[in-house]
Motif scaffolding. Structure first.
Motif, PDB file in Angstrom:
ATOM      1  N   SER A 188      40.605  -8.066  23.001  1.00 52.58           N
ATOM      2  CA  SER A 188      40.661  -7.053  24.049  1.00 52.58           C
ATOM      3  C   SER A 188      39.940  -7.493  25.315  1.00 52.58           C
ATOM      4  CB  SER A 188      40.036  -5.751  23.533  1.00 52.58           C
ATOM      5  OG  SER A 188      38.625  -5.890  23.457  1.00 52.58           O
ATOM      6  N   ALA A 189      39.942  -6.599  26.303  1.00 54.13           N
ATOM      7  CA  ALA A 189      39.244  -6.840  27.570  1.00 54.13           C
ATOM      8  C   ALA A 189      37.745  -6.554  27.470  1.00 54.13           C
ATOM      9  CB  ALA A 189      39.867  -5.965  28.660  1.00 54.13           C
ATOM     10  N   ILE A 190      37.288  -6.069  26.325  1.00 50.06           N
ATOM     11  CA  ILE A 190      35.867  -5.770  26.143  1.00 50.06           C
ATOM     12  C   ILE A 190      35.084  -7.076  26.033  1.00 50.06           C
ATOM     13  CG2 ILE A 190      34.174  -4.712  24.595  1.00 50.06           C
ATOM     14  CD1 ILE A 190      36.360  -2.718  23.765  1.00 50.06           C
ATOM     15  N   ASP A 191      33.982  -7.176  26.777  1.00 49.02           N
ATOM     16  CA  ASP A 191      33.160  -8.386  26.754  1.00 49.02           C
ATOM     17  C   ASP A 191      32.129  -8.377  25.635  1.00 49.02           C
ATOM     18  OD1 ASP A 191      33.857 -10.004  29.334  1.00 49.02           O
ATOM     19  OD2 ASP A 191      33.751  -7.916  29.984  1.00 49.02           O
ATOM     20  N   GLU A 192      31.603  -7.180  25.299  1.00 48.37           N
ATOM     21  CA  GLU A 192      30.558  -7.124  24.268  1.00 48.37           C
ATOM     22  C   GLU A 192      30.488  -5.722  23.692  1.00 48.37           C
ATOM     23  OE1 GLU A 192      26.978  -9.684  24.812  1.00 48.37           O
ATOM     24  OE2 GLU A 192      25.914  -7.783  24.714  1.00 48.37           O
ATOM     25  N   VAL A 193      30.308  -5.637  22.376  1.00 46.23           N
ATOM     26  CA  VAL A 193      30.104  -4.365  21.686  1.00 46.23           C
ATOM     27  C   VAL A 193      28.712  -4.398  21.062  1.00 46.23           C
ATOM     28  CG1 VAL A 193      30.846  -2.895  19.775  1.00 46.23           C
ATOM     29  CG2 VAL A 193      32.558  -4.020  21.212  1.00 46.23           C
ATOM     30  N   VAL A 194      27.882  -3.444  21.438  1.00 47.94           N
ATOM     31  CA  VAL A 194      26.499  -3.408  20.967  1.00 47.94           C
ATOM     32  C   VAL A 194      26.318  -2.177  20.089  1.00 47.94           C
ATOM     33  CG1 VAL A 194      24.065  -3.385  21.631  1.00 47.94           C
ATOM     34  CG2 VAL A 194      25.749  -4.534  23.092  1.00 47.94           C
ATOM     35  N   VAL A 195      25.939  -2.392  18.835  1.00 47.68           N
ATOM     36  CA  VAL A 195      25.700  -1.291  17.894  1.00 47.68           C
ATOM     37  C   VAL A 195      24.364  -1.531  17.199  1.00 47.68           C
ATOM     38  CG1 VAL A 195      28.136  -0.761  17.498  1.00 47.68           C
ATOM     39  CG2 VAL A 195      27.022  -2.502  16.109  1.00 47.68           C
ATOM     40  N   THR A 196      23.841  -0.509  16.555  1.00 49.63           N
ATOM     41  CA  THR A 196      22.592  -0.646  15.803  1.00 49.63           C
ATOM     42  C   THR A 196      22.910  -0.980  14.341  1.00 49.63           C
ATOM     43  OG1 THR A 196      22.380   1.657  15.056  1.00 49.63           O
ATOM     44  CG2 THR A 196      21.625   1.147  17.301  1.00 49.63           C
ATOM     45  N   ASN A 197      21.876  -1.268  13.573  1.00 45.00           N
ATOM     46  CA  ASN A 197      22.078  -1.621  12.160  1.00 45.00           C
ATOM     47  C   ASN A 197      21.932  -0.419  11.232  1.00 45.00           C
ATOM     48  OD1 ASN A 197      19.342  -1.503  12.737  1.00 45.00           O
ATOM     49  ND2 ASN A 197      18.786  -3.168  11.370  1.00 45.00           N
TER      50      ASN A 197
END
Length: 369
Positions: A313-322
């Motif tokens: 996709s066009a998304i550069d980065e996905v940031v989630v917690t653990n």
């Protein structure tokens, strides 16, 4: 993995009174990483327990040390087999109750079935059922994080501490996105606008809202208020009554309220599971001139083909917690980054065990956060 430095209360993590037992209720070893991090921060060893599945798929729990008169904290992270995860938790809670534990505190960073917290036509409010089951099993306190709807706390008749991951995500933005001052916080739907506003006000950034997206599962059209037939049935209505019918909603073409041209777009939400809506939002933002797109969410369920779709996709980065283990998804998609939230869970456990106030963990959190 991005980890917030322990500057404020990390130094006192290992100061706990006696009588604390820490269990992990997961039979899946990949789900135990968060438990190990919490135990390490608290300076205690994990309690001895066996959780496994019988050949007939029944769950069996064997506690292998005394919990009589002790504060028992049961950490349960949700695996892909969510129903097995729930049974593991309930059986362990009941085992501790029948073993005369003083208190049984559930540490459930992601509360399962939290999206099913409203009546959907002739369905049921499953999160209310799950809350009742936990209380009936013997849970005396619940620690969770970023409930899908804060009102879920009212389903319990025990204390619930709904912690926030936003301080860790905000710190990630400030430290890992060098030109974040040129960013705009984006809500992918009007329903996410409050969360986006909270991020924008704390970072002193602008806000944009995407409006007019396709109908989704959280809309009013699948709400119980539309259970009766929407068309008039004259035969079913008394001749002297003419009940006015609600005009159906019709969403306009997709529009972006706010300027994202030449800016970094940071989409914020609480859960990222089915990524179709995030991908559509990213495409829209690219068309409007955003040159980088980040997605920030507390809970990364990342089901099905989510890693592959994000990678393409066009998304550069996905940031989630653990709060939910997603190491396999990270191997499939290098764009996925993780923020460690074990520090705040450790401090919550320490404060509850020592009888200290929890208000320190809710500083600067308003009613709308």
């Amino acid at each position: 993995m991005f980890c917030v430095p322990s500057t404020e209360f990390g130094a006192i993590m290992n100061i706990t009174k006696g009588g604390l037992v820490l269990f992990s209720a997961n039979s899946n070893s990949s789900c135990m990483e968060l438990s190990r991090r919490i135990a390490e921060r608290l300076g205690v060893e994990m309690g001895k327990v066996q959780v496994y599945q019988e050949p007939n798929r029944e769950t069996r729990v064997q506690i292998q040390e005394s919990v009589r008169g002790k504060d028992v904290f049961i950490i349960q992270t949700v695996s892909k087999d969510v129903n097995t995860t729930i049974m593991e938790l309930l059986i362990m809670v009941y085992a501790c109750k029948t073993s005369c534990a003083k208190s049984i505190i559930g540490v459930i960073p992601y509360f399962p079935y939290s999206k099913q917290c409203k009546m959907r036509k002739r369905g049921s409010i499953v999160s209310k059922l799950l809350a009742s089951m936990m209380c009936k099993a013997g849970l005396t306190h619940l620690i969770t994080m970023d409930l899908h709807q804060k009102e879920i706390q009212g389903f319990f008749n025990i204390p619930v501490d709904n912690l926030r991951a936003s301080p860790f995500l905000l710190q990630y933005i400030q430290e890992e996105i060098p030109d974040y001052r040129n960013a705009v916080i984006v809500a992918k739907s009007p329903a996410s606008a409050k969360r986006a506003q909270s991020f924008a006000e704390r970072l002193r950034l602008g806000i944009a809202v995407i409006h007019g997206e396709a109908q989704d599962a959280e809309s009013d059209m699948v709400d119980g208020r539309h259970s009766p037939p929407t068309a008039k049935n004259v035969a079913a209505i008394h001749p002297s009554l003419e009940i006015p019918m609600l005009i159906p909603k019709e969403k306009p073409p997709i529009t972006v309220v706010g300027d994202v041209g030449g800016r970094i777009a940071i989409i914020v939400d609480d859960i990222i599971d089915d990524v179709d809506s995030f991908l559509a939002a990213a495409e829209t933002l690219k068309e409007r001139g955003a040159y980088k797109i980040f997605v920030m969410a507390t809970h990364g369920l990342l089901s099905s083909d989510a890693p592959r779709l994000i990678e393409e996709s066009a998304i550069d980065e996905v940031v989630v917690t653990n709060t939910i283990p997603h190491e396999i998804q990270k191997l499939q998609c290098p764009k996925i980054k993780t923020v460690d939230i074990s520090m705040i869970l450790s401090e919550a456990i320490r404060r509850i065990h020592n009888g200290e106030s929890m208000s320190y963990l809710f500083r600067n959190i308003g009613l709308d956060d």
